[in-house]
Design a protein around this motif. Structure first.
Motif, PDB file in Angstrom:
ATOM      1  N   ALA A 290       3.914   2.350   2.998  1.00 21.08           N
ATOM      2  CA  ALA A 290       3.502   2.518   4.392  1.00 21.08           C
ATOM      3  C   ALA A 290       4.723   2.540   5.301  1.00 21.08           C
ATOM      4  CB  ALA A 290       2.552   1.389   4.788  1.00 21.08           C
ATOM      5  N   LYS A 291       5.711   1.690   5.005  1.00 24.14           N
ATOM      6  CA  LYS A 291       6.934   1.670   5.803  1.00 24.14           C
ATOM      7  C   LYS A 291       7.701   2.978   5.635  1.00 24.14           C
ATOM      8  CE  LYS A 291      11.224  -0.932   6.551  1.00 24.14           C
ATOM      9  NZ  LYS A 291      12.044  -2.098   6.108  1.00 24.14           N
ATOM     10  N   GLY A 292       7.741   3.488   4.400  1.00 22.54           N
ATOM     11  CA  GLY A 292       8.421   4.753   4.144  1.00 22.54           C
ATOM     12  C   GLY A 292       7.746   5.909   4.864  1.00 22.54           C
ATOM     13  N   ALA A 293       6.401   5.911   4.871  1.00 14.06           N
ATOM     14  CA  ALA A 293       5.670   6.972   5.560  1.00 14.06           C
ATOM     15  C   ALA A 293       5.946   6.920   7.062  1.00 14.06           C
ATOM     16  CB  ALA A 293       4.173   6.839   5.289  1.00 14.06           C
ATOM     17  N   ALA A 294       6.053   5.695   7.599  1.00 13.54           N
ATOM     18  CA  ALA A 294       6.344   5.548   9.030  1.00 13.54           C
ATOM     19  C   ALA A 294       7.752   6.042   9.344  1.00 13.54           C
ATOM     20  CB  ALA A 294       6.182   4.091   9.447  1.00 13.54           C
ATOM     21  N   THR A 295       8.706   5.742   8.456  1.00 11.25           N
ATOM     22  CA  THR A 295      10.078   6.209   8.656  1.00 11.25           C
ATOM     23  C   THR A 295      10.134   7.725   8.606  1.00 11.25           C
ATOM     24  OG1 THR A 295      11.006   4.190   7.705  1.00 11.25           O
ATOM     25  CG2 THR A 295      12.441   6.135   7.751  1.00 11.25           C
ATOM     26  N   ARG A 296       9.448   8.301   7.634  1.00  8.98           N
ATOM     27  CA  ARG A 296       9.424   9.765   7.525  1.00  8.98           C
ATOM     28  C   ARG A 296       8.827  10.398   8.779  1.00  8.98           C
ATOM     29  NH1 ARG A 296       6.379  14.073   6.415  1.00  8.98           N
ATOM     30  NH2 ARG A 296       7.212  15.681   4.999  1.00  8.98           N
ATOM     31  N   ALA A 297       7.720   9.837   9.261  1.00  2.00           N
ATOM     32  CA  ALA A 297       7.079  10.373  10.461  1.00  2.00           C
ATOM     33  C   ALA A 297       8.022  10.287  11.659  1.00  2.00           C
ATOM     34  CB  ALA A 297       5.788   9.612  10.745  1.00  2.00           C
ATOM     35  N   ARG A 298       8.794   9.208  11.739  1.00  2.07           N
ATOM     36  CA  ARG A 298       9.738   9.063  12.852  1.00  2.07           C
ATOM     37  C   ARG A 298      10.834  10.114  12.762  1.00  2.07           C
ATOM     38  NH1 ARG A 298      14.351   6.037  13.294  1.00  2.07           N
ATOM     39  NH2 ARG A 298      13.910   4.907  11.362  1.00  2.07           N
TER      40      ARG A 298
ATOM     41  N   MET B 138       0.844  -1.193   0.000  1.00  4.14           N
ATOM     42  CA  MET B 138       0.000   0.000   0.000  1.00  4.14           C
ATOM     43  C   MET B 138       0.882   1.245   0.000  1.00  4.14           C
ATOM     44  SD  MET B 138      -2.954   0.970   2.731  1.00  4.14           S
ATOM     45  CE  MET B 138      -2.401   2.352   3.689  1.00  4.14           C
ATOM     46  N   SER B 139       0.565   2.220  -0.840  1.00  5.32           N
ATOM     47  CA  SER B 139       1.347   3.450  -0.922  1.00  5.32           C
ATOM     48  C   SER B 139       0.596   4.597  -0.261  1.00  5.32           C
ATOM     49  CB  SER B 139       1.665   3.800  -2.380  1.00  5.32           C
ATOM     50  OG  SER B 139       0.474   4.027  -3.100  1.00  5.32           O
ATOM     51  N   VAL B 140       1.367   5.581   0.191  1.00  6.42           N
ATOM     52  CA  VAL B 140       0.813   6.745   0.864  1.00  6.42           C
ATOM     53  C   VAL B 140       1.394   7.986   0.216  1.00  6.42           C
ATOM     54  CG1 VAL B 140       0.615   7.967   3.053  1.00  6.42           C
ATOM     55  CG2 VAL B 140       0.656   5.473   3.033  1.00  6.42           C
ATOM     56  N   VAL B 141       0.542   8.959  -0.117  1.00  4.54           N
ATOM     57  CA  VAL B 141       1.022  10.217  -0.682  1.00  4.54           C
ATOM     58  C   VAL B 141       1.205  11.204   0.456  1.00  4.54           C
ATOM     59  CG1 VAL B 141       0.561  12.119  -2.261  1.00  4.54           C
ATOM     60  CG2 VAL B 141      -0.132   9.787  -2.873  1.00  4.54           C
ATOM     61  N   THR B 142       2.432  11.661   0.668  1.00  3.87           N
ATOM     62  CA  THR B 142       2.760  12.587   1.742  1.00  3.87           C
ATOM     63  C   THR B 142       3.478  13.789   1.164  1.00  3.87           C
ATOM     64  OG1 THR B 142       3.003  10.748   3.295  1.00  3.87           O
ATOM     65  CG2 THR B 142       3.928  12.867   3.955  1.00  3.87           C
ATOM     66  N   GLU B 143       2.795  14.941   1.187  1.00  2.00           N
ATOM     67  CA  GLU B 143       3.361  16.191   0.698  1.00  2.00           C
ATOM     68  C   GLU B 143       3.981  16.033  -0.694  1.00  2.00           C
ATOM     69  OE1 GLU B 143       5.822  18.133   3.606  1.00  2.00           O
ATOM     70  OE2 GLU B 143       4.525  17.521   5.234  1.00  2.00           O
ATOM     71  N   GLY B 144       3.206  15.423  -1.585  1.00  2.00           N
ATOM     72  CA  GLY B 144       3.627  15.305  -2.973  1.00  2.00           C
ATOM     73  C   GLY B 144       4.523  14.123  -3.276  1.00  2.00           C
TER      74      GLY B 144
END
Length: 205
Positions: A12-20, A1-7
């Motif tokens: 999902a793992k990448g979004a979690a890493t970014r949030a951390r 599953m992919s997540v669009v974050t600020e373009g």
């Protein structure tokens, strides 16, 4: 599953890493200020590589903007009743008491996660200034929701202006926090919020 974050499209793992990374950066900025926090410090504290850091953020400005958004959500999360449900004098007084008590526990140290960024960024980084302005507008609007409800329910006069009253509350909060931080005493915040609530009471029916 992919997540669009600020373009950027992230897993999902990448979004979690970014949030951390953002959470780590927010903590370091709160403790050391923007100028006192380097990308290298964020990288090391987050336990990531340079390539990972730059995969998510083009530069320090981009990371700082992410920190502003992170802090905004921390203050104005959708479930934060203390901000979004100031719809009675009882609720206003309870919120005032909670904010003052929190500063008393902290001995006036730290200030506001958003307000503390203004002095460092507003005059040197216009994109950050715009982010902060939007955050404070959103905060003021959230306070105004409760005051509008009070007016609609007849607790405030029809000529009361919820937007201006909300701005007075927010300005009193921020100014009070600054003076509380300089004195390491919650008294200035207590006085400032009492003044803001007194202003609202002057519009009571």
């Amino acid at each position: 599953m992919s997540v669009v974050t600020e373009g950027r499209t992230l897993t999902a793992k990448g979004a979690a890493t970014r949030a951390r990374i953002v959470a780590v950066a927010a903590r370091l900025v709160y403790e050391n200020g923007v100028a006192g926090t380097s990308l290298e410090q964020v990288r090391d504290a987050a336990g990531i590589s340079n390539s990972q850091l730059y995969h998510y953020f083009d530069d320090k400005q981009a990371l700082v903007r992410a920190v502003i958004r992170h802090n905004t959500e921390a203050v104005l999360g959708a479930d934060d009743a203390s901000v979004t449900r100031l719809d009675s004098f009882v609720a206003l007084e309870a919120w005032r008491d909670a904010v003052v008590a929190n500063q008393r526990r902290q001995h006036g140290v730290g200030g506001c996660p958003l307000g503390s960024l203004v002095g460092e960024l507003a005059d040197v980084d216009d994109s950050a200034r715009r982010e902060l302005d939007e955050s404070f507008r959103r905060w003021s609007d959230a306070i105004a929701v409760g005051l509008t409800s009070m007016r609609e329910r007849g607790l405030l006069r029809a000529d009361a202006d919820p937007a201006r009253l909300a701005l007075a509350v927010l300005a009193s909060l921020q100014g009070g926090l600054v003076l509380t931080q300089t004195r390491h005493s919650p008294e200035p915040l207590e006085v400032a919020l009492d003044g803001a609530i007194a202003l609202i009471r002057s519009h009571a029916t």
